[in-house]
Write an enzyme that holds these catalytic residues in place. Structure first.
Site, PDB file in Angstrom:
ATOM      1  N   CYS A 354     -23.695  26.054 -21.444  1.00 49.44           N
ATOM      2  CA  CYS A 354     -24.431  26.269 -20.277  1.00 49.44           C
ATOM      3  C   CYS A 354     -23.271  26.647 -19.235  1.00 49.44           C
ATOM      4  CB  CYS A 354     -25.055  25.106 -19.905  1.00 49.44           C
ATOM      5  SG  CYS A 354     -24.140  23.281 -20.114  1.00 49.44           S
ATOM      6  N   THR A 355     -23.600  26.492 -18.103  1.00 53.09           N
ATOM      7  CA  THR A 355     -22.484  26.558 -17.030  1.00 53.09           C
ATOM      8  C   THR A 355     -22.155  28.042 -16.814  1.00 53.09           C
ATOM      9  OG1 THR A 355     -21.823  24.387 -17.519  1.00 53.09           O
ATOM     10  CG2 THR A 355     -20.108  25.580 -16.317  1.00 53.09           C
ATOM     11  N   THR A 356     -21.193  28.502 -16.087  1.00 53.25           N
ATOM     12  CA  THR A 356     -20.744  29.927 -15.863  1.00 53.25           C
ATOM     13  C   THR A 356     -19.205  29.924 -15.580  1.00 53.25           C
ATOM     14  OG1 THR A 356     -21.400  32.028 -15.221  1.00 53.25           O
ATOM     15  CG2 THR A 356     -21.224  30.467 -13.584  1.00 53.25           C
ATOM     16  N   HIS A 372     -18.222  26.906 -12.696  1.00 55.63           N
ATOM     17  CA  HIS A 372     -19.108  26.076 -11.711  1.00 55.63           C
ATOM     18  C   HIS A 372     -20.535  26.103 -12.565  1.00 55.63           C
ATOM     19  CE1 HIS A 372     -20.666  30.071  -9.562  1.00 55.63           C
ATOM     20  NE2 HIS A 372     -19.894  30.333 -10.790  1.00 55.63           N
ATOM     21  N   THR A 373     -21.160  24.957 -12.305  1.00 56.31           N
ATOM     22  CA  THR A 373     -22.441  24.788 -13.055  1.00 56.31           C
ATOM     23  C   THR A 373     -23.408  24.100 -12.178  1.00 56.31           C
ATOM     24  OG1 THR A 373     -22.992  23.665 -15.220  1.00 56.31           O
ATOM     25  CG2 THR A 373     -21.428  22.544 -13.826  1.00 56.31           C
TER      26      THR A 373
END
Length: 534
Positions: A354-356, A372-373
């Site tokens: 998840c997240t990027t 960031h997420t």
């Protein structure tokens, strides 16, 4: 070449490269790319989220961190969920409740803070107008984004027992369903266009009013009114009082390079520790993906996770012995135990990605590594605003009195590790990844593949990968079966995936100038975007 941007969303990477092309620096490119990521991947990141940003400023020779972690709302109480918790997921340790209170809905939300983090960074280091950097994201939201396989998979991969599936998540609030489901009431399919006009209008307000419009202005009023009315623990005062943390990164070394990464509650100490443990072994004398290579890397990962589990926390609430964790003495201690054949762990599995993340570098030597997420997104959208909020409450320990127990104003621990390697005082490798605790292992192997095995950035993020937090080694299908059998004969429990690109693995991203040429690598395990500015 003016620079390069890498991230999982190709159209967001294009935005960053276009900023570099028209004279912006790496800092401008990072901000513009981040906002475009929010539109292209709206369940992975957004203005309702959080992040950790590592930068190097060439004109000053200065490295710094801007950490904008979600913090628990003022209405949180340490023991408020203890009696109702049904346990933790075997993957990532998410708290479980019959009503999904920590996973979706208003009660899962912690104080949103991405506007403050990116806004403060832009004020201090940007050169182009704030509104110009958000404009591409606004245009993409208005015109509509083409749904990619990576974005579509976000809605279909919540498969853990006790965790709501994607449709349940999106339908948690009527507004989220209205905005993010196809008009036919189904998920958007790959290749279809999803328009986000409400999000575009919200971003336009942020572009015109500045980041303080979210934390102190009418936009913040709307956000707080919705959150407070619907049972969130976040108050208007929490949003207004929020301030990012600023300071230096942690520093270690690896094979003649200075290694810098983020301080607690991020996991920079863990990746520094892994590297310094592995410095005691001549990896470059081994065949990549051989049993000895995998054995050593897995043991180093497991050792560092022992310390991470024991000591990592929010330093505002816990004594985190960072100096000990990144010390050469601690690395030597673990290296000696590895040489003796020791292995550690609790056989916990890894979280799905998840997240990027994004990396940016320009021809002046400025560099950014930003993770960031939204967590995995709460399924909450304030009517008319178009963006999702984080669900970071799920990562707290519902039992009070522990290192990661919930408390008002507290940040939960995270696996994010925006990392840089420097030579002669300048960054030569910028790295990071999205994906929970698998972030650490993906970033580690990207660095090892370049430094020890001489790979290009593209090779470094593509070759076979493992992940290990305990006795189980997760290995991709591309690792030879004979190697797997040898690892098992050595006593390892190995989960040999049927996938060549295993879904649980994080998506590593790197930019390297080692060898003299600036090159970027974006992980093909997810959407891969590498954009150059010429």
């Amino acid at each position: 070449m003016k620079g390069v941007v890498v991230c999982p969303q190709p159209r967001a990477a294009d935005v960053g490269a276009e900023v570099l092309q028209r004279g912006g620096n790496a800092f401008d490119a990072a901000v513009a790319t981040a906002f475009a990521q929010m539109v292209n991947d709206p369940f992975m990141c957004g203005i309702g989220g959080m992040g950790t940003l590592h930068y190097y400023r060439a004109d000053a020779g200065h490295s710094g961190m801007i950490d904008f972690y979600n913090r628990a709302g003022a209405r949180v109480r340490p023991d408020m969920w203890e009696k109702d918790c049904k346990g933790r997921t075997p993957i990532s340790g998410y708290s479980l409740f019959d009503d999904y209170r920590s996973e979706i809905g208003y009660t899962s939300i912690m104080t949103p803070c991405t506007p403050a983090g990116l806004g403060l960074f832009h004020e201090q280091h940007g050169t182009l107008p704030w509104s110009d950097l958000i404009a591409p994201a606004i245009a993409q939201a208005e015109d509509g984004i083409v749904v990619t396989p990576h974005a579509a998979s976000v809605w279909t991969r919540y498969w853990q027992p006790g965790i709501p599936d994607g449709m349940t998540r999106i339908r948690k609030t009527a507004e989220c369903a209205r905005v993010y489901l196809h008009p036919e009431g189904r998920f958007y399919e790959v290749g279809e266009v999803m328009r986000l006009p409400d999000y575009a209008r919200t971003l336009d307000r942020l572009a015109r009013g500045g980041w303080r419009e979210f934390h102190h202005g009418s936009l913040g009023d709307e956000v707080a009114r919705d959150l407070e009315t619907n049972g969130s623990y976040v108050t208007r005062a929490d949003i207004a009082a929020y301030q990012p943390d600023q300071g230096p990164p942690l520093e270690g070394s690896y094979r003649g390079y200075v290694v810098r990464s983020n301080p607690p509650p991020g996991s920079g100490a863990t990746i520094i520790q892994m590297l310094q443990i592995l410095e005691h072994f001549d990896l470059n004398q081994l065949n990549h993906s051989s049993e000895r290579h995998i054995d050593l890397v897995a043991r180093a990962m497991a050792a560092a996770h022992v310390d991470r589990n024991a000591y990592l926390g929010d330093p505002r609430f816990a004594d985190v012995p960072t100096d000990m964790l990144i010390s050469k003495a601690r690395a030597m201690y673990w290296a000696n135990r590895i040489e003796n054949g020791d292995f550690w762990g609790n056989e916990e599995l890894s979280p799905p990605s998840c997240t990027t993340h994004l990396c940016a570098m320009d021809d002046q030597g400025n560099a950014v590594s930003l993770t960031h997420t939204l967590g995995t997104a709460s399924g909450v959208v304030t009517p008319g605003l178009g963006f999702n909020y984080n669900n970071s409450m799920k990562l707290f320990d519902p039992v009070p009195g522990r290192r990661n127990s919930m408390a008002p104003g507290k940040a939960r621990t995270t696996g994010m590790v925006p990392t840089m390697l420097l030579k002669d005082g300048k960054p030569v490798l910028v790295a990071g990844a999205p994906g929970g605790s698998v972030i650490i292992s993906a970033t580690l192997q990207g660095i090892l593949n370049i430094v020890d095995f001489g790979m290009s950035p593209v090779e470094a993020v593509t070759v076979p990968r493992i992940h290990c937090e305990g006795r189980g080694i997760h290995a991709e299908a591309t690792i030879q079966r004979s190697v797997i059998e040898k690892l098992r004969s050595m006593g390892h429990q190995v989960f040999h995936s049927p996938h060549s690109f295993e879904p649980i693995m994080s998506r590593a991203h790197v930019i390297s100038t080692i060898g003299g040429q600036m090159r970027g690598g974006s992980d093909p395990r997810g959407g891969a975007g590498v954009s150059y500015a010429w």
